[in-house]
Design an enzyme around this catalytic site. Structure first.
Site, PDB file in Angstrom:
ATOM      1  N   LYS A 161       4.016   1.097   7.635  1.00 20.25           N
ATOM      2  CA  LYS A 161       3.524   2.151   8.512  1.00 20.25           C
ATOM      3  C   LYS A 161       2.233   2.708   7.923  1.00 20.25           C
ATOM      4  O   LYS A 161       2.057   2.576   6.711  1.00 20.25           O
ATOM      5  CB  LYS A 161       4.544   3.268   8.691  1.00 20.25           C
ATOM      6  N   TYR A 246       5.960  10.583   9.355  1.00 22.86           N
ATOM      7  CA  TYR A 246       7.401  10.686   9.069  1.00 22.86           C
ATOM      8  C   TYR A 246       8.031  11.811   9.889  1.00 22.86           C
ATOM      9  O   TYR A 246       9.161  11.686  10.371  1.00 22.86           O
ATOM     10  CB  TYR A 246       7.645  10.941   7.578  1.00 22.86           C
TER      11      TYR A 246
HETATM   12  P1  NAD Z   1      -2.326   0.846  -2.721  1.00 23.96           P
HETATM   13  O1  NAD Z   1      -3.747   1.290  -2.687  1.00 23.96           O
HETATM   14  O2  NAD Z   1      -1.530   1.206  -3.904  1.00 23.96           O
HETATM   15  O3  NAD Z   1      -2.265  -0.743  -2.548  1.00 23.96           O
HETATM   16  C1  NAD Z   1      -3.042  -1.417  -1.590  1.00 23.96           C
HETATM   17  C2  NAD Z   1      -3.223  -2.866  -2.012  1.00 23.96           C
HETATM   18  O4  NAD Z   1      -4.120  -3.473  -1.090  1.00 23.96           O
HETATM   19  C3  NAD Z   1      -3.835  -3.018  -3.401  1.00 23.96           C
HETATM   20  O5  NAD Z   1      -3.188  -4.049  -4.106  1.00 23.96           O
HETATM   21  C4  NAD Z   1      -5.288  -3.402  -3.100  1.00 23.96           C
HETATM   22  O6  NAD Z   1      -5.866  -4.217  -4.115  1.00 23.96           O
HETATM   23  C5  NAD Z   1      -5.126  -4.190  -1.813  1.00 23.96           C
HETATM   24  N1  NAD Z   1      -6.362  -4.255  -1.024  1.00 23.96           N
HETATM   25  C6  NAD Z   1      -6.787  -5.348  -0.397  1.00 23.96           C
HETATM   26  N2  NAD Z   1      -7.946  -5.102   0.240  1.00 23.96           N
HETATM   27  C7  NAD Z   1      -8.266  -3.831  -0.008  1.00 23.96           C
HETATM   28  C8  NAD Z   1      -9.350  -2.995   0.375  1.00 23.96           C
HETATM   29  N3  NAD Z   1     -10.340  -3.435   1.166  1.00 23.96           N
HETATM   30  N4  NAD Z   1      -9.357  -1.727  -0.074  1.00 23.96           N
HETATM   31  C9  NAD Z   1      -8.356  -1.247  -0.829  1.00 23.96           C
HETATM   32  N5  NAD Z   1      -7.286  -2.006  -1.218  1.00 23.96           N
HETATM   33  C10 NAD Z   1      -7.248  -3.273  -0.813  1.00 23.96           C
HETATM   34  O7  NAD Z   1      -1.648   1.378  -1.390  1.00 23.96           O
HETATM   35  P2  NAD Z   1      -0.094   1.551  -1.119  1.00 23.96           P
HETATM   36  O8  NAD Z   1       0.291   2.941  -1.423  1.00 23.96           O
HETATM   37  O9  NAD Z   1       0.660   0.448  -1.731  1.00 23.96           O
HETATM   38  O10 NAD Z   1      -0.073   1.436   0.497  1.00 23.96           O
HETATM   39  C11 NAD Z   1      -0.094   0.183   1.159  1.00 23.96           C
HETATM   40  C12 NAD Z   1       0.502   0.339   2.560  1.00 23.96           C
HETATM   41  O11 NAD Z   1       1.835   0.795   2.434  1.00 23.96           O
HETATM   42  C13 NAD Z   1      -0.196   1.360   3.447  1.00 23.96           C
HETATM   43  O12 NAD Z   1      -0.170   0.912   4.777  1.00 23.96           O
HETATM   44  C14 NAD Z   1       0.656   2.610   3.324  1.00 23.96           C
HETATM   45  O13 NAD Z   1       0.607   3.460   4.452  1.00 23.96           O
HETATM   46  C15 NAD Z   1       2.025   2.011   3.169  1.00 23.96           C
HETATM   47  N6  NAD Z   1       2.933   2.874   2.392  1.00 23.96           N
HETATM   48  C16 NAD Z   1       4.173   3.085   2.880  1.00 23.96           C
HETATM   49  C17 NAD Z   1       5.071   3.856   2.172  1.00 23.96           C
HETATM   50  C18 NAD Z   1       6.481   4.009   2.664  1.00 23.96           C
HETATM   51  O14 NAD Z   1       7.200   4.877   2.164  1.00 23.96           O
HETATM   52  N7  NAD Z   1       6.926   3.197   3.602  1.00 23.96           N
HETATM   53  C19 NAD Z   1       4.694   4.456   0.979  1.00 23.96           C
HETATM   54  C20 NAD Z   1       3.417   4.203   0.492  1.00 23.96           C
HETATM   55  C21 NAD Z   1       2.551   3.403   1.216  1.00 23.96           C
END
Ligand code: NAD
Length: 420
Positions: A161, A246
């Site tokens: 999401k 949420y």
């Molecule tokens: P994060 O920044 O920690 O990780 C993102 C990943 O994408 C990294 O490994 C990064 O290297 C990669 N990436 C690839 N192309 C990129 C770019 N152009 N710019 C930046 N990063 C790039 O983020 P996250 O917290 O892991 O979030 C990822 C997804 O998960 C999002 O859609 C977020 O909304 C979702 N999320 C959901 C929950 C949940 O509880 N369901 C919690 C956190 C995040």
């Protein structure tokens, strides 16, 4: 129909192979029929709470193979560890732009070097029959592209999401998966979580009377101004699509209704470098056809706050925290049945298995048994349409009307069966 699951028989393949002679009720996946669950005798008196019993995981060879795309915080801290608790899924491939990180993580989780991909070689997943489901855990703006590519590679897609940055992208994702005859699920982890499921059940059984009001706050204090969450092109927006979603989603699944009028209020502190492109906070009000209302706030500059309260004519259910990965606390308040002059406030505690294992096991079952996911693409699209209406409302300074849904739970698949 694309065939990426040689070991697992879909209902359609089975019917095809038998010339359609088997009836739907007679059909059982052979692997499941062959492995009855192991049960143990009860140890505790009937007055003790029921234990879930042994988890009865499927043998490795029968589980759905998953590729996880994007190795950031959520993948490394929650999703990959959750595979250890899964019964129906296994990790078989990783996709990352950072080869060294992917190799290190692959060693930790026993993923073969040949099953590491980057964002360019991603499409070669089509030649890897071990991978049946792909979990997209990338910045929001990349969800649509990688969902479409995964579907074209013949893979089922589970996507984080918010589903995408716009409802048009959500529709493209739905269309691509439909065209490829692949399942699409959105990772709404709380719709599979025992405390949230209990509140849904209480609401549907009218234990709280007629639902009147829902309030919720979801906030966290953001750091680095340069992270993708603060770039509109990558994140789509700020607090609303990231954490406010949420609250919005819970108002919808607790009531089962869809809002017909919404109003939003956006705020960003001038000159705060974090909020040059995306909003710092977003408050919103939703009106539903039955008269039920929701009032919610989301924040990117408050200390972690994650509470909710569902209020009906006869009682309330309250959670604080209500949106966390673990440690949820549910309290229920209503007039005492034993003492008419008293109120009862009880705390209902369920076991708290990994929310990520639960939602991925559900999706694995949907793949194995050819069932529509409980939170399909349409559920993500419904949230995104409301988010767009809320932004429009905040911009225009007035409420925005939305089309009424035709039934309760209009966009959800059958309730999840996962237990424990
Ligand atoms: P994060 O920044 O920690 O990780 C993102 C990943 O994408 C990294 O490994 C990064 O290297 C990669 N990436 C690839 N192309 C990129 C770019 N152009 N710019 C930046 N990063 C790039 O983020 P996250 O917290 O892991 O979030 C990822 C997804 O998960 C999002 O859609 C977020 O909304 C979702 N999320 C959901 C929950 C949940 O509880 N369901 C919690 C956190 C995040």
């Amino acid at each position: 129909m694309m065939d990426d699951a040689p070991r697992l028989w879909t209902r359609r393949r089975m019917l095809g192979a038998t010339g359609g002679l088997l009836t739907a009720s007679a059909w059982m996946p052979p692997v499941l029929a062959a492995a009855p669950p192991v049960k143990l005798p009860d140890t505790f008196a009937k007055t003790e709470r029921e234990r879930p019993g042994p988890p009865n995981p499927q043998p490795e060879s029968e589980r759905v193979g998953w590729a996880v795309v994007g190795l950031g915080h959520l993948s490394l801290e929650e999703i990959l560890p959750a595979f250890g608790q899964m019964k129906r899924g296994k990790l078989v491939a990783l996709v990352s732009g950072d080869r060294a990180k992917a190799q290190a993580i692959a060693k930790q989780y026993g993923v073969a070097d040949k099953s590491l991909y980057d964002y360019k070689s991603f499409d070669q997943l089509k030649d890897n029959p071990e991978v049946q489901a792909v979990y997209i855990v990338l910045p929001n703006s990349m969800h649509a592209e990688f969902t479409v590519r995964a579907a074209q590679a013949g893979k089922h897609v589970f996507c984080e999401k918010p589903m995408a940055n716009t409802s048009a992208e959500c529709q493209q994702m739905i269309d691509a998966c439909r065209k490829a005859d692949r399942k699409l699920g959105i990772a709404y982890r709380l719709q599979y979580e025992p405390h949230h499921r209990a509140v849904i059940q209480m609401a549907r059984n009218k234990e709280l009377g007629t639902l009147k009001l829902f309030t919720a706050n979801n906030g966290q204090n953001q750091g680095d101004p340069n992270q993708w969450r603060h770039k509109k092109a990558l994140a789509g927006g700020g607090a609303l699509p990231d954490v406010g979603i949420y609250c919005l989603s819970a108002a919808r699944y607790f009531s089962g209704e869809e809002p017909t009028e919404v109003q939003g209020f956006s705020y960003s502190t001038p000159d705060d470098p974090r909020f040059k492109e995306v909003e710092e906070s977003f408050a919103f009000h939703l009106r539903f056809p039955s008269g039920f209302q929701a009032h919610c706030t989301s924040h990117y500059s408050t200390h972690e706050t994650k509470d909710l309260r569902l209020m009906g004519t006869d009682g309330w259910a309250s959670m604080d925290p209500g949106f966390s990965y673990s440690g949820l606390r549910l309290r229920v308040g209503m007039k005492s049945k034993s003492f008419p002059k008293a109120d009862d406030t009880v705390e209902r505690s369920f076991s708290q298995p990994s929310q990520f294992a639960r939602e991925m096991d559900h999706f694995s079952r949907c793949v194995q048994e050819n069932v529509v996911p409980h939170t399909p693409g349409e559920e993500g699209l419904a949230d995104m349409r409301i988010i767009e209406a809320l932004y429009r409302s905040a911009q225009e300074g007035q409420a925005v009307k939305l089309e009424a849904a035709k039934k309760l739970d209009a966009f959800r698949g059958p309730p999840p069966k996962e237990e424990g």
